[in-house]
Design an enzyme around this catalytic site. Structure first.
Site, PDB file in Angstrom:
ATOM      1  N   LYS A  28       0.846  -1.204   0.000  1.00  0.00           N
ATOM      2  CA  LYS A  28       0.000   0.000   0.000  1.00  0.00           C
ATOM      3  C   LYS A  28       0.874   1.245   0.000  1.00  0.00           C
ATOM      4  O   LYS A  28       1.925   1.279   0.663  1.00  0.00           O
ATOM      5  CB  LYS A  28      -0.916  -0.021   1.232  1.00  0.00           C
ATOM      6  CG  LYS A  28      -1.989   1.068   1.245  1.00  0.00           C
ATOM      7  CD  LYS A  28      -2.899   0.900   2.455  1.00  0.00           C
ATOM      8  CE  LYS A  28      -4.002   1.947   2.503  1.00  0.00           C
ATOM      9  NZ  LYS A  28      -4.901   1.772   3.661  1.00  0.00           N
ATOM     10  N   SER A 103      -9.663   1.594   2.696  1.00  0.00           N
ATOM     11  CA  SER A 103      -8.841   2.379   1.796  1.00  0.00           C
ATOM     12  C   SER A 103      -7.745   1.568   1.113  1.00  0.00           C
ATOM     13  O   SER A 103      -7.054   2.100   0.242  1.00  0.00           O
ATOM     14  CB  SER A 103      -8.195   3.524   2.582  1.00  0.00           C
ATOM     15  OG  SER A 103      -7.311   3.020   3.581  1.00  0.00           O
ATOM     16  N   SER A 127      -9.855  -0.821   6.991  1.00  0.00           N
ATOM     17  CA  SER A 127      -9.342  -0.604   5.635  1.00  0.00           C
ATOM     18  C   SER A 127      -8.619  -1.790   5.024  1.00  0.00           C
ATOM     19  O   SER A 127      -8.303  -1.768   3.837  1.00  0.00           O
ATOM     20  CB  SER A 127      -8.410   0.616   5.621  1.00  0.00           C
ATOM     21  OG  SER A 127      -9.140   1.781   5.919  1.00  0.00           O
TER      22      SER A 127
END
Length: 423
Positions: A28, A103, A127
């Protein structure tokens, strides 16, 4: 690459062989990688290149993994759909018209599409688990303190943890074994993770295990989600688990408490991005205050600005006790409730997300409804507990996830329960 899962696609070869040799891992884009830009999905950090690796990235390299690239995300981790990235949305590999969840949507999409074997995400209020549920993969949020956050760009540091995404529970557990453990550069880590072997717990043996079903979180879910969840619970019962219903009064206040605390921490953590200390300067003229304001106006997207403003308001003189202190009181109540429930059950269970993945653009116009989608995941972060989202079939052709929550440092229990519904 399809689905726009990556912001930066750049291979970082392993430093040595190890348990992840030959595996590719997507990271990420809020986790620092030496020499490879780390944007947090924001124009503010669009060209930022860290001079160091996060601890989890160091451990990946030592374990022989090849890093596939940096994945798309909601800007600074603020979102539930991966649509608020400065670099555009990621699409769901199961259905290109739908969101992958957020996210860590880029990380989940990369695994679901087979563009990486494994992925790292960060979970502040769900997330990792949310995109895992929407994309039909496994996502694990560790106990607070099990995995080092050194090198993670902070959004709400008392809530967030780095966690693995993988095609199966066993692969997620193997991945967690690599990244767990104390880190002298992160004083919040604990030694319980120094000698783990969670992968051996993925035996699917739930005979005698007590599973508490969180009825408050089941009743609020879509009927199609409820049906898939109940099928999974019936499957556990058939394999010898004892099923109980559990009600926690504090859960009704979790979303409100979570957003007050998360936005307050965001207003503080993101204050350093002013174009002088961190972030793109924009070259604006004027005095420091003017240049500061114009840099932040240009660098942050609407959702980040909304959360900074609301967090600053909650912390301001005269309102601190009214909002922030009450939210912290609610957090203590929620933690107390979970600890009590987990004294009588090995794991707690609920649908991971109360809805099926929305279509792109469908939920952005109503931020409040978007925040309410997090109702089943944010309580876990407030209580600092581990939780895993495991695929539990489909509804109307779309993935549904089941969430198992364990006691602090009880990752073995949740991977065992998760592995049972995979069989």
């Amino acid at each position: 690459m399809s689905h726009d899962a990556f912001i930066t696609h750049e291979l970082i070869e392993a430093a040595s062989s190890g348990p992840l040799a030959g595996r590719t891992v997507a990271v990420k884009d809020n986790i620092s990688t030496e020499g490879v830009r780390t944007t947090c999905g924001s124009a503010m950090l669009a060209e930022y290149v860290p001079p160091y690796d996060a601890t989890v990235v160091e451990r990946l390299k030592e374990a022989g993994a090849t890093i596939e690239g940096k994945t798309n995300m909601d800007e600074f981790g603020m979102g539930t759909t991966t649509e608020t990235s400065h670099f555009g949305p990621t699409t769901n590999p199961v259905d290109d018209e739908r969101v992958p969840g957020g996210s860590s949507g880029g990380s989940a999409a990369a695994v679901a599409a087979g563009e990486a074997d494994l992925a790292l995400g960060s979970d502040t209020g769900g997330s990792v688990r949310c995109p895992a549920a929407f994309c039909g993969v496994v996502g694990l949020k560790p106990t607070y303190g099990l995995v080092s956050r050194y090198g993670l760009v902070a959004y709400a540091n008392s809530l967030e943890q780095i966690g693995p995404l993988a095609p199966t529970v066993e692969e997620a557990a193997e991945f967690l074994d690599v990244i767990a453990g104390a880190d002298e550069r992160d004083a919040t880590t604990r030694s319980q993770g120094d000698d783990t072997n969670y992968a051996t717990a993925t035996d699917g043996d739930v005979e005698g295990m007590t599973v508490g079903v969180l009825t408050d979180l089941v009743e609020g879910a879509d009927d199609r989600v409820q049906s898939a969840f109940e099928n999974s619970i019936d499957d556990l019962a058939a394999k010898g688990a004892e099923i109980r219903e559990v009600e926690l009064d504090s859960l009704a206040h979790a979303v409100q408490a979570y957003y007050v605390i998360a936005m307050s921490e965001a207003s503080s953590n993101l204050a350093r991005f002013d174009g002088v200390r961190y972030g793109e300067s924009g070259g604006f003229d004027g005095d420091w205050n003017d240049a500061f304001a114009r840099s932040r106006e240009a660098g942050f997207g609407p959702e980040v600005k909304r959360r900074i403003l609301l967090g600053t308001y909650a912390l301001s003189a005269g309102y601190h006790d009214k909002y922030y202190k009450k939210a912290q009181d609610a957090r203590a109540w929620i933690k107390q409730d979970f600890d009590g429930a987990l004294a009588d059950a090995d794991v707690l269970a609920s649908p991971t997300m109360p809805v099926l993945p929305p279509k792109l653009g469908e939920s952005l116009d109503d931020p409040l409804q978007l925040y309410l989608m997090d109702a089943n995941t944010v309580p876990v972060n407030l209580a600092d507990l581990p939780a895993i989202s495991v695929p539990a079939g489909t509804a109307d052709g779309l993935p549904v996830g089941v969430q198992f929550i364990g006691p602090a440092f009880g990752e073995e229990q949740i991977v065992r329960a998760g592995s049972a519904i995979e069989e």
